[in-house]
Write a protein that holds these residues in place. Structure first.
Motif, mmCIF file in Angstrom:
data_model
loop_
_atom_site.group_PDB
_atom_site.id
_atom_site.type_symbol
_atom_site.label_atom_id
_atom_site.label_comp_id
_atom_site.label_asym_id
_atom_site.label_seq_id
_atom_site.Cartn_x
_atom_site.Cartn_y
_atom_site.Cartn_z
ATOM 1 N N PRO A 182 0.736 -1.267 -0.076
ATOM 2 C CA PRO A 182 -0.025 0.151 0.267
ATOM 3 C C PRO A 182 0.833 1.185 0.024
ATOM 4 C CG PRO A 182 0.233 -0.701 2.322
ATOM 5 C CD PRO A 182 1.097 -1.779 1.420
ATOM 6 N N LYS A 183 -0.052 2.328 -0.218
ATOM 7 C CA LYS A 183 0.604 3.759 -0.139
ATOM 8 C C LYS A 183 0.072 3.890 1.139
ATOM 9 C CE LYS A 183 -0.126 8.403 -1.672
ATOM 10 N NZ LYS A 183 -1.114 9.283 -2.414
ATOM 11 N N LEU A 184 0.705 4.287 2.221
ATOM 12 C CA LEU A 184 0.252 4.817 3.415
ATOM 13 C C LEU A 184 -0.202 6.322 3.041
ATOM 14 C CD1 LEU A 184 3.115 3.531 5.860
ATOM 15 C CD2 LEU A 184 0.953 2.482 5.281
ATOM 16 N N ASN A 185 -1.498 6.524 3.030
ATOM 17 C CA ASN A 185 -2.080 7.578 2.645
ATOM 18 C C ASN A 185 -2.416 8.571 3.672
ATOM 19 O OD1 ASN A 185 -3.170 9.375 0.629
ATOM 20 N ND2 ASN A 185 -5.131 8.103 0.412
ATOM 21 N N PHE A 186 -1.250 9.009 4.550
ATOM 22 C CA PHE A 186 -1.613 10.048 5.484
ATOM 23 C C PHE A 186 -1.938 11.203 4.982
ATOM 24 C CE2 PHE A 186 2.173 7.427 6.959
ATOM 25 C CZ PHE A 186 1.560 7.081 8.365
ATOM 26 N N GLY A 187 -2.194 11.752 3.819
ATOM 27 C CA GLY A 187 -2.561 12.977 3.213
ATOM 28 C C GLY A 187 -4.167 12.899 3.017
ATOM 29 N N ALA A 188 -4.737 11.684 3.457
ATOM 30 C CA ALA A 188 -6.309 11.618 3.089
ATOM 31 C C ALA A 188 -6.882 12.516 4.404
ATOM 32 C CB ALA A 188 -6.698 10.051 3.008
ATOM 33 N N THR A 189 -6.364 12.460 5.520
ATOM 34 C CA THR A 189 -6.863 13.047 6.557
ATOM 35 C C THR A 189 -5.945 14.434 6.899
ATOM 36 O OG1 THR A 189 -7.671 11.047 7.438
ATOM 37 C CG2 THR A 189 -7.648 12.803 9.022
ATOM 38 N N PRO A 190 -6.578 15.600 6.728
ATOM 39 C CA PRO A 190 -5.875 16.854 7.267
ATOM 40 C C PRO A 190 -5.229 16.788 8.485
ATOM 41 C CG PRO A 190 -8.057 17.239 6.049
ATOM 42 C CD PRO A 190 -8.059 15.740 6.328
ATOM 43 N N GLY A 191 -4.141 17.087 8.406
ATOM 44 C CA GLY A 191 -3.213 16.844 9.855
ATOM 45 C C GLY A 191 -2.527 15.699 10.146
ATOM 46 N N LEU A 192 -3.123 14.512 9.588
ATOM 47 C CA LEU A 192 -2.492 13.504 9.940
ATOM 48 C C LEU A 192 -1.080 13.232 9.130
ATOM 49 C CD1 LEU A 192 -3.018 10.572 11.359
ATOM 50 C CD2 LEU A 192 -3.970 9.790 9.216
ATOM 51 N N GLY A 193 -0.948 13.787 7.997
ATOM 52 C CA GLY A 193 0.155 13.865 7.294
ATOM 53 C C GLY A 193 -0.154 14.413 6.105
ATOM 54 N N ASP A 194 0.663 14.409 4.910
ATOM 55 C CA ASP A 194 0.679 14.806 3.695
ATOM 56 C C ASP A 194 0.931 13.702 2.578
ATOM 57 O OD1 ASP A 194 3.371 15.238 3.520
ATOM 58 O OD2 ASP A 194 3.129 17.319 4.464
ATOM 59 N N ALA A 195 1.516 14.447 1.263
ATOM 60 C CA ALA A 195 1.882 13.524 0.385
ATOM 61 C C ALA A 195 3.217 13.008 0.618
ATOM 62 C CB ALA A 195 2.029 14.274 -0.947
ATOM 63 N N ASN A 196 4.041 13.539 1.505
ATOM 64 C CA ASN A 196 5.238 13.246 2.019
ATOM 65 C C ASN A 196 5.395 12.209 3.055
ATOM 66 O OD1 ASN A 196 6.518 14.983 0.026
ATOM 67 N ND2 ASN A 196 6.152 16.666 1.532
ATOM 68 N N GLY A 197 4.313 11.912 3.701
ATOM 69 C CA GLY A 197 3.976 11.060 4.650
ATOM 70 C C GLY A 197 3.490 11.494 6.015
ATOM 71 N N LEU A 198 3.891 10.807 6.986
ATOM 72 C CA LEU A 198 3.346 10.949 8.517
ATOM 73 C C LEU A 198 3.537 12.550 8.765
ATOM 74 C CD1 LEU A 198 2.413 9.783 11.176
ATOM 75 C CD2 LEU A 198 4.861 9.378 11.575
ATOM 76 N N GLY A 199 2.565 13.199 9.435
ATOM 77 C CA GLY A 199 2.657 14.621 9.947
ATOM 78 C C GLY A 199 3.230 14.621 11.404
ATOM 79 N N GLU A 200 2.938 15.985 11.866
ATOM 80 C CA GLU A 200 3.848 16.127 13.231
ATOM 81 C C GLU A 200 2.986 15.806 14.211
ATOM 82 O OE1 GLU A 200 4.606 20.421 13.725
ATOM 83 O OE2 GLU A 200 3.244 20.683 12.112
ATOM 84 N N PHE A 201 1.621 15.795 14.176
ATOM 85 C CA PHE A 201 0.896 15.490 15.442
ATOM 86 C C PHE A 201 0.763 14.180 16.094
ATOM 87 C CE2 PHE A 201 -1.060 19.010 13.024
ATOM 88 C CZ PHE A 201 -0.172 20.217 13.499
ATOM 89 N N THR A 202 0.980 13.106 15.214
ATOM 90 C CA THR A 202 0.837 11.883 15.667
ATOM 91 C C THR A 202 1.684 10.796 15.266
ATOM 92 O OG1 THR A 202 -0.402 11.092 13.448
ATOM 93 C CG2 THR A 202 -1.746 11.785 15.295
ATOM 94 N N VAL A 203 1.779 9.601 15.816
ATOM 95 C CA VAL A 203 2.992 8.525 15.348
ATOM 96 C C VAL A 203 2.420 7.666 14.620
ATOM 97 C CG1 VAL A 203 4.377 9.304 17.285
ATOM 98 C CG2 VAL A 203 2.650 7.401 17.581
#
Lengths: 489, 55
Positions: free
Chosen positions: A121-142
């Motif tokens: 899979p592509k880990l689609n962090f960008g699907a949820t605002p704040g969870l991440g973006d096209a580059n991957g995991l965001g800064e608020f969660t692990v």
């Protein structure tokens, strides 16, 4: 000499490539194209995420293993497939971009006779605002989806445990980060491992632990739940799961689509259409999965991605993709050979194939938001699929185009699953479960959709021993050590 | 009379109040080495049967 290219080096891809190389011998070429330099036993990432294992213990270098197996290894990311070849060459080819081996960023084309898409899979962090973006995991969660993510999660967990030691009460939120996630099992394991570590450290009274999931009910696990024999009863996985949460004092929210993540806070919508917010000091939310974004082009260079792939980016195979209501879903909708219906030398295995539909009952909120888990196709089913597809390709190469294709329908195979609920040789626990078949077949098993003689579950130290032994066993197998072939997928 | 440890969580919320929570004996058996060794053998046999039916 024929060439088989395997895209992806995860459970399905690695299994397919290693068996194919063994069965084909040196007369034919097997090539693996994977962007990773290391193989990762993903089920143990949850132990890395609580600091109970190191990243090195769950990974190993692929290059020496592939060298030993006689597999050509390209550390690269597949970009596109030309299943008809190009204007100047009739031979189908794949285009990939190197991510290592001293050629990072360089593109290369390689022709193939057969291709197995096991890109995962592509880990689609960008699907949820704040969870991440096209580059991957965001800064608020692990996350615990990769070994690097899990290592980072362990550091963040240690920080909040330090705060607890200083008397600061902490809120922990673990679950799914979108309404269409799969892999609830990984989040389930992580929440109970976190709870176990905090209890072991004598800090349980300082932590509020909260589960949030897109499952309509506890114990759905993306499989519509299951019924298993426990203590002479046939019991829903809902009872089993709610019992564990109540025992460990972990609160839960179900039917939730997390639609926004901010620093210390998530916003969500529930199946009844209501909305809410949940605060956290530490949060691990699984992202939704999508296809890796492979493109496909015909001989003229025109985009035929929608012929080869479903809209979610997963490859079309021999499934019945006719849209139909839930009441008409059948076990026979599910693919058996994983062969692409348009290009017969293309196969998919593991997460990369497009399922005909989900397994759980489809759900929407009154606002039209889809909130239901997507089907799990990891672990044992992935391995079995990879081996079956490799077997088919080897037969096609050796016996010709009329060779019988091997089958591995998820509606006819079972799965053994061991979900850790805390690590420790003497005090660890895990839920050991089997489900048969993975996709329920209500024509064959009209009661629960599954054979309750082979669907069972129980929690205890024995489950932990099994999970820990499997960790060593599957890494041993993946390293192709002596007798690796006798270890089942 | 003091609340038994295994019954403590029932009162925490409605979700827990309707759940099945294991008592002292069931919890002890989950980490009893002898019993769990027996379960280890049985679970492995069951899993091998499911694995063999799936290949």
């Amino acid at each position: 000499m024929a060439r088989l290219i395997v895209l992806g080096g995860g459970v399905a891809g690695h299994t397919a490539a290693t068996f194919a190389a063994d069965w084909l011998g040196r007369e034919h070429e097997v090539v693996v194209v994977t962007p990773n330099s290391k193989w990762n036993w993903i089920p143990s990432n949850i132990w890395v995420g609580v600091g109970e294992m190191s990243k090195e213990e769950v990974t190993f270098d692929l290059a020496p293993v592939y060298e030993k197996a006689g597999i050509t290894y390209k550390q690269a990311k597949a970009v596109s497939i030309n299943p008809e070849g190009s204007a100047s060459n009739d031979k189908p080819f794949v285009t990939f971009e190197y991510t290592g081996q001293g050629k990072a960023g360089q593109s290369e084309e390689m022709t193939y006779d057969y291709l197995i898409n096991a890109t995962g899979p592509k880990l689609n962090f960008g699907a949820t605002p704040g969870l991440g973006d096209a580059n991957g995991l965001g800064e608020f969660t692990v996350s615990v989806c990769t070994a690097d993510h899990a290592e980072h999660a362990a550091h963040e967990l240690e920080k909040i445990m330090d705060k607890m030691r200083k008397g600061e009460r902490q809120k922990i939120l673990i679950g799914t980060g979108h309404g269409m996630c799969t892999c609830q099992g990984a989040a389930f394991e992580y929440i109970f491992n976190v709870e176990h570590e905090i209890r072991k450290a004598g800090l349980r009274d300082m932590a509020d632990i909260q589960w949030i999931s897109n499952e309509a009910f506890m114990g759905d696990f993306g499989m519509g739940g299951l019924h298993m024999k426990v203590g002479g009863y046939v019991v829903s996985s809902r009872i089993f799961t709610e019992s564990l949460f109540a025992e460990r004092g972990v609160n839960y929210i179900t039917g939730a689509h997390v639609n926004k993540v901010e620093k210390g806070k998530v916003s969500y919508e529930l199946l009844d259409g209501s909305t809410g917010e949940e605060s956290f000091d530490f949060s691990m939310l699984i992202p939704p999965f999508a296809g890796v974004g492979l493109k496909a082009y015909n001989k003229a260079g025109e985009d035929i991605t929608d012929t080869v792939f479903a809209p979610n980016g997963f490859m079309k195979v021999d499934a019945d993709y006719t849209p139909k209501p839930y009441a008409e879903w059948k076990a026979s909708d599910w693919p058996r050979t994983y062969q692409n219906p348009t290009f017969k030398n293309l196969f998919a295995a593991g997460i990369a194939f497009a399922p005909p539909h989900i397994i759980s009952k489809p759900m929407k909120s009154p606002n039209g938001t889809v909130i239901n888990p997507t089907p799990p196709r990891t672990g044992m089913p992935s391995g079995i699929m990879g081996k079956a597809v490799a077997h088919s390709v080897c037969d096609l190469i050796k016996k010709g185009p009329d060779a019988h294709l091997h089958e591995a329908s998820m509606a006819e195979m079972g799965a053994a699953c061991v979900a850790s609920a805390g690590k420790g040789w003497l005090d660890g626990q895990a839920a050991a479960m089997t489900v048969y078949p993975v996709v329920p077949d209500y024509e064959k098993y009209p009661g629960t959709g599954r054979d309750t003689d082979y669907t069972f579950g129980e929690i205890g130290l024995a489950g932990h021993w099994i999970k820990h032994i499997l960790h060593y066993l599957f890494i041993y197998k993946a390293k192709l050590k002596p007798f690796w072939k006798v270890i089942p997928e | 009379m003091a609340v038994k440890p295994e019954e403590f969580n029932f009162a925490k919320n409605d979700q827990f109040n309707t759940a099945m929570i294991p008592g002292k004996f069931a919890r002890a058996m989950r980490t009893c080495k002898i019993w769990q060794f027996i379960r280890f053998v049985i679970i492995n046999i069951k899993m091998i049967i499911v694995v063999s039916k799936s290949h």
